[in-house]
Design a protein around this motif. Structure first.
Motif: not given
Length: 820
Positions: A49-69
């Motif tokens: 799960g993502n409980n207790g995680g840092n939302d900033t770092d998670l959003s960065v990783l998702l943005a990184f993933k979204a930029q790649l094919s």
């Protein structure tokens, strides 16, 4: 023709990329492992799960993933909301700072896309490794905000644009690897802020401009150990500050456009192990005065392809760890190689320019020498045979003469022997066949004579054999060739080999390229060559081969290049396979070939089939028949010509006796037809242009004449008249008397004949004025019989007068009497 340089030579020990990277990885392992260990321990207790995680770092990783094919779905299958993001593939989080990403390492997988600027928000990031992932676009300046970053590797991608000056803010960065991209522009001076940097590799990019003088110095980048700027387009001079870096071990500036001298401080560094300066425009002597050349730890030195002058530094002999030395091409060094060079036993490779050193045998520990493409002359020294550790020997592209040393066979470790493009003579030493380790043998473009020793074909490990453009002769040792089971390329072209093609070439299953052109081989192409399933190129041109083209050449799937030109081949040209795209140049010079009409060859007969013996018999039979028939025809022609010539002479003499007259354009002769009818024959002089025009005019007049003879056929055979109620004949050709009375007689026919003569002689029709009377009292204005006779008499008189002037010997009596 194969490449002039073995591929393995290009790698030798002179490519710093792999050396530096290997050392970088080795040196970096402790720090990276400690980071990974800390990150791993921080994950204990996080089971999903993502409980207790840092939302900033998670959003960065998702943005990184979204930029790649992500074409193969690496991120799509591993980066899901079913798993805590700190457990995603390539993501490491801190133990002390829960949910904070400290390492992002996704390497060697196709991500394909641009780096999102949001990565600059991973404020705890220490390691960013995205090498070999197909990244494009530019390096985001936001990465300059990663103040904890110690390791950055974006190498082996397709990134472009310039180096962000904000990277100078990464004061804790120790490793910066950006090699093998398409980065352009200049090196920012702000990079002097990298106070912790140890490794910099910018090689194989498109960087331009000069290297900032203040960028590297003991005050700014004093911890720098390896600096690689090679294979760019950098210009200007080498900054003097580089020589002051106290910990520098490796410096690569090769393949740029650097100019000027080498700073003296650069060759007086106690820690320097590798120095790559080849492929620039550097000039002047290598600093060596007052013991200024002091590189005690030096292992690799490349100075080739510059414009250096002067003597080689004597301090080279003190480099006890020296393993590779390259002084090849363009430099103008003088003197000789230092006497004690290599005496410590560490030197493994030497690439020289100039004269061969007199103490060559002292370099007994060398495993490679390269004296290629110089102006070296004289014979190859026998001392070279004492270098028992040699693996590679490159002496090509010089002016070496004389024989190849007989004792080369004692070099039991030799793998590559390349002596092409010299002036070597004599025979090939039989001892070369004893070098069982030999992989690559090139003796081409020399003046070698005699036969090829059979021992040469005992080299079972040999991959390539080049003997082309020599004076080698005799037949090939067919029984020995089958031993070359690993051979891929054989080029024996442009020699004087003779005899039949060895059948045993067909046993070489690994053979890719076979060139036997420009020799004197004879006989047919062996059927065994159909077993060469790997063959891609076959050249048998300019020999004396006979027989038909083997059909298996059209069914070979790999054969792409075939040249059979200028032989004695005959018969049907096969279709399909390599023949589908074959050109005339590959078949020309075989006059008995047929088929392939698009190339200009004659079509084959339906039963066009030869065996080797029957074909020869048929050819000889046809030739003999042609010669015999030609001889008979020639004899008959000569006999007939002689007979006709005699007849022509008799006819010529007879015609002179029958001459009736001559005009401007020819002569008139008396002749007699087979039925006894006497005729006049006009012979034109066709050498005169007017003669043909006169003949055409006469024909036009005759064509215009329109009349019906034979009115007298109405008579009953006597000279009496007859009466007709019809109007036989044609107006203008009938006598007026007949028109009045309707009576026909032979005299009326004579009148018609006279009108016809007038028409021929005057070119006028009977209805025209010339055929009308001048008597005004006449009711019928047409000519009467007496008028016609008078007109013809005047014409005759004028004709006689004109011919008398043209030919006084000719008279018109006979003509006059006949007209009367």
């Amino acid at each position: 023709m194969p490449s002039r340089l073995p591929p393995s030579k290009m790698a030798v020990v002179l490519n710093p990329c792999y050396i530096l990277v290997a050392m970088i990885i080795t040196a970096s392992v402790p720090s990276i492992l400690s980071i990974a260990a800390a990150a791993s321990s921080s994950l204990s207790g996080n089971n999903g799960g993502n409980n207790g995680g840092n939302d900033t770092d998670l959003s960065v990783l998702l943005a990184f993933k979204a930029q790649l094919s992500d074409p193969v779905g690496i991120l799509g299958s591993h980066w899901t909301n079913r798993t805590f993001f700190c457990q995603w593939r390539g993501v490491l989080c801190s133990r002390r700072h829960e949910g904070r990403v400290i390492a992002l390492e996704v390497l060697g997988v196709p991500l394909q896309g641009e780096i999102t600027p949001h990565l600059g928000n991973l404020s705890f990031l220490r390691v960013l490794n995205l090498t070999i992932t197909g990244l494009t676009g530019s390096i985001p300046p936001d990465l300059g905000r990663l103040h904890r970053l110690t390791y950055l590797d974006l190498s082996d991608n397709a990134m472009s644009g310039s180096l962000p000056s904000t990277m100078g803010n990464l004061t804790g960065l120790q490793v910066l690897l950006l090699y093998n991209n398409s980065l352009s522009g200049t090196i920012p001076e702000e990079l002097k802020g990298l106070r912790s940097i140890r490794y910099i590799d910018f090689q194989k990019n498109l960087l331009t401009g000069s290297i900032p003088e203040s960028l590297f110095s003991s005050n700014t980048t004093s911890r720098l150990r390896y600096l690689s700027l090679g294979n760019n387009t950098l210009s200007g001079t080498i900054p003097h500050g580089i020589g002051s870096l106290p910990m520098l071990q490796g410096l690569d500036m090769q393949a740029n456009q650097l100019s000027g001298p080498v700073p003296e401080a650069l060759v007086n560094m106690s820690t320097l192990q590798e120095l790559y300066l080849g492929g620039n425009n550097l000039s002047g002597p290598i600093p060596s005065s007052n013991n200024s050349f002091n590189l005690p730890m030096l292992q690799i030195l490349t100075l080739h392809s510059n414009s250096f002058t002067g003597r080689l530094p004597s301090g080279l002999a003190e480099c006890q760890y020296l393993q590779a030395l390259s002084l090849l091409d363009k430099n103008l060094f003088t003197g000789s190689v230092p006497m004690n060079l290599g005496s410590t036993g560490s030197l493994q490779a030497v690439i020289l320019y100039g004269e061969l050193p007199a103490t060559l045998s002292n370099l007994s520990t060398l495993n490679m020498i390269d004296f290629s493409e110089n102006q070296l002359s004289g014979s190859i020294p026998e001392a070279i045979t004492m270098m028992h550790n040699l693996v590679k020997m490159y002496l090509y592209g010089n002016r070496f003469s004389g024989p190849i040393p007989e004792q080369l066979g004692v070099l039991g470790n030799l793998e590559q022997l390349v002596l092409h493009d010299n002036q070597l003579s004599g025979s090939i030493p039989d001892g070369i066949g004893n070098i069982s380790t030999l992989l690559y043998l090139d003796l081409s473009q020399n003046q070698l004579t005699s036969t090829v020793p059979a021992s040469l074909f005992h080299l079972e490990r040999l991959l390539q054999l080049d003997l082309y453009q020599n004076l080698l002769n005799g037949s090939l040792p067919a029984d020995e060739i089958g031993s070359l089971q690993q051979i891929g390329i054989i080029d024996l072209s442009s020699n004087t080999f003779a005899g039949s093609l060895p059948v045993t070439f067909g046993q070489l299953q690994a053979l890719i390229n076979l060139n036997l052109s420009h020799n004197s081989f004879n006989g047919s192409v062996p059927d065994s060559y159909g077993n060469l399933t790997s063959l891609k190129s076959l050249d048998l041109s300019y020999n004396h081969l006979s027989g038909t083209i083997p059909g298996y050449l059209a069914t070979s799937t790999d054969l792409a290049i075939l040249n059979l030109s200028f032989n004695n081949l005959y018969g049907q040209i096969p279709a399909g396979g390599v023949f589908a795209n074959i050109t005339l140049q590959s078949l020309i010079g075989n006059s008995a070939l047929c088929g392939a009409s698009h190339l200009g060859f004659l079509p084959c007969r339906s039963n066009y089939h030869y065996s080797s013996n029957k074909g020869r018999i048929l050819i000889f039979s046809v030739l003999a028949s042609v010669i015999l028939v030609g001889a008979v025809v020639t004899c008959l022609y000569m006999l007939l010509r002689k007979k006709l010539k005699g007849q022509e002479m008799v006819a010529s003499a007879g015609m002179r006796n029958q001459l009736l007259g001559a005009g401007s354009f020819g002569k008139v002769y008396k002749g007699q037809l087979s039925d006894g009818l006497v005729v006049a024959i006009k012979v034109l002089n066709m050498q005169l242009d007017q003669a043909s025009r006169s003949f055409e005019a006469e024909c036009r007049v005759l064509r215009m004449a329109r009349h019906h003879f034979g009115i007298a056929k109405l008579l009953l055979g006597d000279d009496s008249s007859a009466v007709s109620v019809s109007m036989p004949g044609t107006i203008g050709y009938m006598a007026p008397e007949f028109g009045y009375s309707g009576k026909a007689s032979r005299k009326i026919d004579v009148f018609s004949y006279g009108i016809m003569l007038l028409e021929i002689l005057t070119g006028k029709k009977p209805e025209s004025d010339v055929c009308r009377t001048a008597k005004p009292q006449a009711v019928d204005q047409r000519l009467t019989m007496s008028d016609v006779v008078a007109a013809l008499y005047r014409i005759k008189r004028n004709f006689v007068s004109s011919t008398a002037v043209a030919d006084p010997a000719s008279t018109g009596d006979s003509t006059e009497s006949s007209l009367e």
